[in-house]
Scaffold this active site. Structure first.
Site, PDB file in Angstrom:
ATOM      1  N   LYS A   3      56.645 -82.933 -38.011  1.00  0.00           N
ATOM      2  CA  LYS A   3      57.755 -83.611 -37.750  1.00  0.00           C
ATOM      3  C   LYS A   3      58.671 -83.903 -38.914  1.00  0.00           C
ATOM      4  CE  LYS A   3      61.291 -85.968 -36.004  1.00  0.00           C
ATOM      5  NZ  LYS A   3      62.490 -84.972 -35.294  1.00  0.00           N
ATOM      6  N   LYS A  34      64.928 -93.170 -43.370  1.00  0.00           N
ATOM      7  CA  LYS A  34      63.725 -93.605 -43.369  1.00  0.00           C
ATOM      8  C   LYS A  34      62.900 -92.242 -43.410  1.00  0.00           C
ATOM      9  CE  LYS A  34      62.367 -93.495 -39.182  1.00  0.00           C
ATOM     10  NZ  LYS A  34      61.624 -92.584 -38.096  1.00  0.00           N
ATOM     11  N   THR A  72      58.891 -91.425 -34.813  1.00  0.00           N
ATOM     12  CA  THR A  72      58.784 -90.379 -36.139  1.00  0.00           C
ATOM     13  C   THR A  72      58.309 -91.463 -37.406  1.00  0.00           C
ATOM     14  OG1 THR A  72      60.639 -89.042 -35.455  1.00  0.00           O
ATOM     15  CG2 THR A  72      59.925 -88.958 -37.886  1.00  0.00           C
TER      16      THR A  72
HETATM   17  P1  NAP Z   1      67.265 -96.507 -32.073  1.00  0.00           P
HETATM   18  O1  NAP Z   1      68.202 -96.266 -30.856  1.00  0.00           O
HETATM   19  O2  NAP Z   1      67.405 -97.236 -33.256  1.00  0.00           O
HETATM   20  O3  NAP Z   1      65.914 -97.277 -31.524  1.00  0.00           O
HETATM   21  C1  NAP Z   1      64.883 -97.751 -32.097  1.00  0.00           C
HETATM   22  C2  NAP Z   1      63.885 -98.736 -31.233  1.00  0.00           C
HETATM   23  O4  NAP Z   1      63.038 -99.382 -31.924  1.00  0.00           O
HETATM   24  C3  NAP Z   1      64.613 -99.679 -30.333  1.00  0.00           C
HETATM   25  O5  NAP Z   1      63.929 -99.750 -29.159  1.00  0.00           O
HETATM   26  C4  NAP Z   1      64.669-101.086 -31.356  1.00  0.00           C
HETATM   27  O6  NAP Z   1      64.350-102.093 -30.459  1.00  0.00           O
HETATM   28  C5  NAP Z   1      63.058-100.799 -31.641  1.00  0.00           C
HETATM   29  N1  NAP Z   1      62.485-101.392 -32.852  1.00  0.00           N
HETATM   30  C6  NAP Z   1      63.115-101.337 -34.089  1.00  0.00           C
HETATM   31  N2  NAP Z   1      62.643-102.384 -34.900  1.00  0.00           N
HETATM   32  C7  NAP Z   1      61.659-102.942 -34.185  1.00  0.00           C
HETATM   33  C8  NAP Z   1      60.693-104.074 -34.387  1.00  0.00           C
HETATM   34  N3  NAP Z   1      60.627-104.425 -35.757  1.00  0.00           N
HETATM   35  N4  NAP Z   1      60.084-104.569 -33.316  1.00  0.00           N
HETATM   36  C9  NAP Z   1      60.049-104.082 -32.393  1.00  0.00           C
HETATM   37  N5  NAP Z   1      61.019-103.018 -31.938  1.00  0.00           N
HETATM   38  C10 NAP Z   1      61.641-102.430 -32.898  1.00  0.00           C
HETATM   39  O7  NAP Z   1      66.353 -95.119 -32.414  1.00  0.00           O
HETATM   40  P2  NAP Z   1      66.115 -93.720 -31.871  1.00  0.00           P
HETATM   41  O8  NAP Z   1      67.333 -92.902 -32.170  1.00  0.00           O
HETATM   42  O9  NAP Z   1      65.990 -94.223 -30.313  1.00  0.00           O
HETATM   43  O10 NAP Z   1      65.016 -93.286 -32.401  1.00  0.00           O
HETATM   44  C11 NAP Z   1      63.628 -93.616 -32.276  1.00  0.00           C
HETATM   45  C12 NAP Z   1      62.577 -92.925 -33.086  1.00  0.00           C
HETATM   46  O11 NAP Z   1      62.687 -91.470 -32.485  1.00  0.00           O
HETATM   47  C13 NAP Z   1      62.796 -92.986 -34.652  1.00  0.00           C
HETATM   48  O12 NAP Z   1      61.453 -92.975 -35.279  1.00  0.00           O
HETATM   49  C14 NAP Z   1      63.630 -91.992 -34.965  1.00  0.00           C
HETATM   50  O13 NAP Z   1      63.348 -91.344 -36.204  1.00  0.00           O
HETATM   51  C15 NAP Z   1      62.905 -90.812 -33.765  1.00  0.00           C
HETATM   52  N6  NAP Z   1      63.940 -89.757 -33.553  1.00  0.00           N
HETATM   53  C16 NAP Z   1      65.292 -89.968 -33.291  1.00  0.00           C
HETATM   54  C17 NAP Z   1      66.064 -89.000 -32.668  1.00  0.00           C
HETATM   55  C18 NAP Z   1      67.499 -89.186 -32.604  1.00  0.00           C
HETATM   56  O14 NAP Z   1      68.097 -88.121 -32.648  1.00  0.00           O
HETATM   57  N7  NAP Z   1      67.827 -89.976 -32.229  1.00  0.00           N
HETATM   58  C19 NAP Z   1      65.688 -87.540 -32.683  1.00  0.00           C
HETATM   59  C20 NAP Z   1      64.058 -87.455 -32.962  1.00  0.00           C
HETATM   60  C21 NAP Z   1      63.270 -88.429 -33.371  1.00  0.00           C
HETATM   61  P3  NAP Z   1      65.922-102.779 -30.264  1.00  0.00           P
HETATM   62  O15 NAP Z   1      66.610-102.113 -29.156  1.00  0.00           O
HETATM   63  O16 NAP Z   1      65.489-104.134 -29.983  1.00  0.00           O
HETATM   64  O17 NAP Z   1      66.616-102.883 -31.672  1.00  0.00           O
END
Ligand code: NAP
Length: 286
Positions: free
Chosen positions: A169, A237, A94
């Site tokens: 989104k 965010k 996102t």
């Molecule tokens: P998450 O569990 O916090 O995972 C974030 C990912 O990004 C991890 O792989 C993290 O690596 C990586 N990352 C963060 N900062 C980084 C950097 N500076 N360099 C390289 N890698 C980095 O988040 P998530 O819930 O899976 O969400 C991922 C995306 O999908 C986001 O944009 C979120 O808004 C979107 N989203 C989430 C949901 C939900 O319900 N969770 C639903 C729809 C969309 P590390 O593991 O090393 O920290």
């Protein structure tokens, strides 16, 4: 081979769906330990995004925010410089539409095709392959990748040109954030007026005013257990991306900006990694 970068809450489960459908995967995550369950299921490890590009002709990214995407794509050891010409990058993170358009340009400079394909749905739909994709980019590129998206989702909507997937989104997440915050305030007031928490929650959920997704947050609020499905820091965010995009479009969104600061305060007070429904607990604890 399919490359997959970003194995957090969402990415690990989405990559797992591709593996379960028999696709060969090469994966990378900043923190390697999160890849272990996928490696045990047969995925191959890449030590850097660059190494993913050396073996894949389609790369999926599912990363926290624009900065993370930019780092992984065009930072040191980024994948974009190393993908073969004609490869396809599908960014499911996102991010804001202007950023998607900029990444599409970066990809285009290297003759790499680009789709923005963010998802609606959270941890459980990701696990079950029931996400909804909103895709921006060329229709023929989407058709090529559609069977893979259908391993991870129950619906795929082509919204238009590059940037229109992330545009839709953030429109959706504006509603998500505000509905959650409004619900949390209503429950807080109900309790202050002497009603039992579960009673207020169930009364609201049984009426016409609560958004359908709030049923999935019922037990979290009633039991005070905010194990993350969608971390609160990502909701803040997303509201920041909404505010930035509204500025670019010359649109005023007074409530969205108030909501953004509410989530910012909760993030500062230690609710960063909890589910975004913890906005209720933040209001209660103040
Ligand atoms: P998450 O569990 O916090 O995972 C974030 C990912 O990004 C991890 O792989 C993290 O690596 C990586 N990352 C963060 N900062 C980084 C950097 N500076 N360099 C390289 N890698 C980095 O988040 P998530 O819930 O899976 O969400 C991922 C995306 O999908 C986001 O944009 C979120 O808004 C979107 N989203 C989430 C949901 C939900 O319900 N969770 C639903 C729809 C969309 P590390 O593991 O090393 O920290």
């Amino acid at each position: 081979m399919i490359g997959f970068i970003g194995l957090g809450i969402m990415g690990s489960r989405m990559a797992g769906r591709l593996l379960a459908h028999g696709h060969a995967l090469i994966v990378h995550n900043r923190s390697q330990e999160k890849a272990e369950p996928l490696l045990n299921q047969g995925a191959r490890w890449a030590a850097s995004p660059k190494e993913v590009a050396e073996h894949a002709d389609i790369v999926f990214t599912m990363l926290a925010n624009p900065k993370a995407v930019e780092t992984v794509a065009i930072g040191e050891n980024g994948f974009l410089d190393h993908l073969a010409e004609g490869s396809l990058w599908v960014d499911m993170s996102t991010v804001d539409p202007s950023f998607s358009r900029r990444m599409a340009q970066e990809a285009g400079k290297r003759n790499v095709r680009f789709l923005d394909a963010p998802v609606a749905g959270s941890k459980i739909p990701a696990e079950k392959g029931e996400l909804v994709f909103h895709v921006g980019g060329k229709a023929e590129d989407l058709e090529e990748v559609r069977p893979l998206l259908e391993c991870m989702g129950r619906a795929v909507h082509h919204q238009g040109e590059v940037g229109s997937g992330t545009a839709m989104k953030i429109v959706i997440n504006l509603m998500l954030a505000q509905s959650m915050a409004a619900f949390a305030e209503a429950v807080t007031l109900g309790e202050a007026l002497g009603f039992d928490k579960a009673h207020v929650v169930d009364t609201l959920l049984g009426g016409a005013t609560a958004a359908p997704f709030l049923r999935g947050k019922r037990d979290k609020i009633v039991n005070g257990d905010f194990e993350p499905e969608f971390p609160l820091e990502h909701m803040q965010k997303d509201l920041q991306l909404v505010a930035q995009t509204a500025f670019e479009q010359n649109v005023a969104l007074p409530l969205a900006n108030a909501g953004k600061e509410l989530y910012a305060l909760a993030k500062q007070k230690g609710y960063r990694e909890q589910d975004f429904s913890a906005i209720y607990q933040f209001l209660k604890d103040r």
